[in-house]
Design an enzyme around this catalytic site. Structure first.
Site, PDB file in Angstrom:
ATOM      1  N   GLY A  12       0.673  -1.270   0.038  1.00  0.00           N
ATOM      2  CA  GLY A  12       0.008   0.030  -0.003  1.00  0.00           C
ATOM      3  C   GLY A  12       0.804   1.195  -0.056  1.00  0.00           C
ATOM      4  O   GLY A  12       0.181   2.164   0.532  1.00  0.00           O
ATOM      5  N   ASN A  14       1.346   3.221  -2.620  1.00  0.00           N
ATOM      6  CA  ASN A  14       0.641   4.115  -3.494  1.00  0.00           C
ATOM      7  C   ASN A  14      -0.543   4.565  -2.792  1.00  0.00           C
ATOM      8  O   ASN A  14      -0.790   5.679  -2.731  1.00  0.00           O
ATOM      9  CB  ASN A  14       0.359   3.416  -4.757  1.00  0.00           C
ATOM     10  N   ILE A  92      -7.381  -9.087 -12.166  1.00  0.00           N
ATOM     11  CA  ILE A  92      -7.907  -8.699 -13.255  1.00  0.00           C
ATOM     12  C   ILE A  92      -9.323  -8.650 -13.108  1.00  0.00           C
ATOM     13  O   ILE A  92     -10.010  -9.520 -12.689  1.00  0.00           O
ATOM     14  CB  ILE A  92      -7.720  -9.615 -14.700  1.00  0.00           C
ATOM     15  N   LEU A  93      -9.964  -7.168 -13.448  1.00  0.00           N
ATOM     16  CA  LEU A  93     -11.540  -7.001 -13.029  1.00  0.00           C
ATOM     17  C   LEU A  93     -12.327  -7.655 -14.539  1.00  0.00           C
ATOM     18  O   LEU A  93     -11.860  -7.427 -15.396  1.00  0.00           O
ATOM     19  CB  LEU A  93     -11.739  -5.681 -12.700  1.00  0.00           C
ATOM     20  N   HIS A 109       0.408   1.256 -13.206  1.00  0.00           N
ATOM     21  CA  HIS A 109       1.109   0.010 -13.668  1.00  0.00           C
ATOM     22  C   HIS A 109       2.497   0.289 -13.931  1.00  0.00           C
ATOM     23  O   HIS A 109       3.187   1.555 -14.307  1.00  0.00           O
ATOM     24  CB  HIS A 109       0.707  -0.354 -15.282  1.00  0.00           C
ATOM     25  N   ASP A 141     -10.010  -0.674 -19.142  1.00  0.00           N
ATOM     26  CA  ASP A 141     -10.779  -0.952 -19.981  1.00  0.00           C
ATOM     27  C   ASP A 141     -11.069  -2.605 -19.780  1.00  0.00           C
ATOM     28  O   ASP A 141     -10.418  -3.128 -18.838  1.00  0.00           O
ATOM     29  CB  ASP A 141     -10.503  -0.581 -21.345  1.00  0.00           C
TER      30      ASP A 141
HETATM   31  C1  GAR Z   1       3.181  -1.161  -7.456  1.00  0.00           C
HETATM   32  O1  GAR Z   1       4.658  -0.736  -8.099  1.00  0.00           O
HETATM   33  C2  GAR Z   1       2.248  -1.146  -8.590  1.00  0.00           C
HETATM   34  O2  GAR Z   1       2.549  -0.315  -9.747  1.00  0.00           O
HETATM   35  C3  GAR Z   1       2.068  -2.409  -9.015  1.00  0.00           C
HETATM   36  O3  GAR Z   1       2.178  -3.064  -7.516  1.00  0.00           O
HETATM   37  C4  GAR Z   1       2.811  -2.159  -6.785  1.00  0.00           C
HETATM   38  C5  GAR Z   1       2.125  -1.982  -5.507  1.00  0.00           C
HETATM   39  O4  GAR Z   1       2.959  -1.450  -4.611  1.00  0.00           O
HETATM   40  N1  GAR Z   1       0.874  -2.965  -9.672  1.00  0.00           N
HETATM   41  C6  GAR Z   1       1.011  -3.509 -10.646  1.00  0.00           C
HETATM   42  O5  GAR Z   1       1.767  -4.590 -11.009  1.00  0.00           O
HETATM   43  C7  GAR Z   1      -0.416  -4.098 -11.256  1.00  0.00           C
HETATM   44  N2  GAR Z   1      -0.621  -4.902 -12.284  1.00  0.00           N
HETATM   45  P1  GAR Z   1       1.964  -0.640  -3.265  1.00  0.00           P
HETATM   46  O6  GAR Z   1       1.294  -1.889  -2.679  1.00  0.00           O
HETATM   47  O7  GAR Z   1       3.240  -0.542  -2.439  1.00  0.00           O
HETATM   48  O8  GAR Z   1       1.429   0.707  -4.115  1.00  0.00           O
END
Ligand code: GAR
Length: 201
Positions: A12, A14, A92-93, A109, A141
């Protein structure tokens, strides 16, 4: 304040970046609910510490994928969310869910799409030997990481990078990119026309 729901699966960081930018006044948004598909995700603790409603909805506790997504949909709707933010949500939703939230789901991403969609975007970039990678914030999408792109941030790939060192460099940019994209959305500055997203001044 416009309400968003954030879907997470893991640590988490982000989500934390979004919460921090709301707290410092940069982002005019309210996170109405955080939902994790993993009950032990650290992201849930981060939300709880910030006093945000947080819930785990696990696929294995649901009868079907439809049931799983219906529960997520209900939690988002009950909380009054206008937008769904995928912040490290590793599932994937379905088209059914995506169509319910048409142009109202934003994902981040860890690669410069359309290169390296799916899992391990950073590892794919290192293995391919590209000289630059980065992150992409896009509307979701029905495809995998294929929706209209809002913004991208670029980082160099070094000769001695591993998946982890590149992921760390990209993550710094993710924490800038996601709040920036959400601010544009919150201020109604994103106009979607087919594949293209125009950013209003
Ligand atoms: C992030 O690097 C995000 O871009 C990636 O997972 C990580 C989550 O980190 N997402 C994907 O790969 C989606 N396909 P976080 O839990 O520390 O935000």
């Amino acid at each position: 304040m416009r309400k968003v729901g954030v879907l997470v699966s893991g640590r988490g960081s982000n989500l934390q970046a979004i919460m921090d930018r709301i707290a410092d006044g940069y982002l005019p948004l309210e996170i109405a609910v955080v939902i994790s598909d993993k009950s032990d995700a650290y992201a849930l603790e981060r939300a709880q510490k910030a006093g945000i409603k947080a819930a785990a909805i696990e696929r294995k506790a649901c009868a079907s994928k439809d049931d799983f997504e219906a529960k997520i949909n209900a939690a988002l709707t009950d909380a009054g969310c206008e937008l769904v933010v995928l912040a490290g949500f590793m599932r994937i939703l379905s088209a059914n869910f995506v169509n319910k939230w048409h142009h109202k789901i934003i994902n981040i991403h860890p690669a410069l799409l359309p290169s390296f969609p799916g899992l391990h975007g950073q590892g794919q970039a290192v293995a391919y030997g590209v000289k630059f990678s980065g992150c992409t914030v896009h509307f979701v999408d029905e495809g995998t990481d294929s929706g209209p792109i809002i913004l991208q941030k670029v980082v160099p790939v070094m000769d001695d990078d591993t998946e982890d060192t590149l992921a760390d460099r990209i993550l710094v940019q993710e924490h800038i990119a996601m709040p920036e994209a959400l601010k544009l959305w919150a201020e109604d500055k994103l106009v979607i026309n087919g594949r293209k997203v125009k950013v209003l001044a």
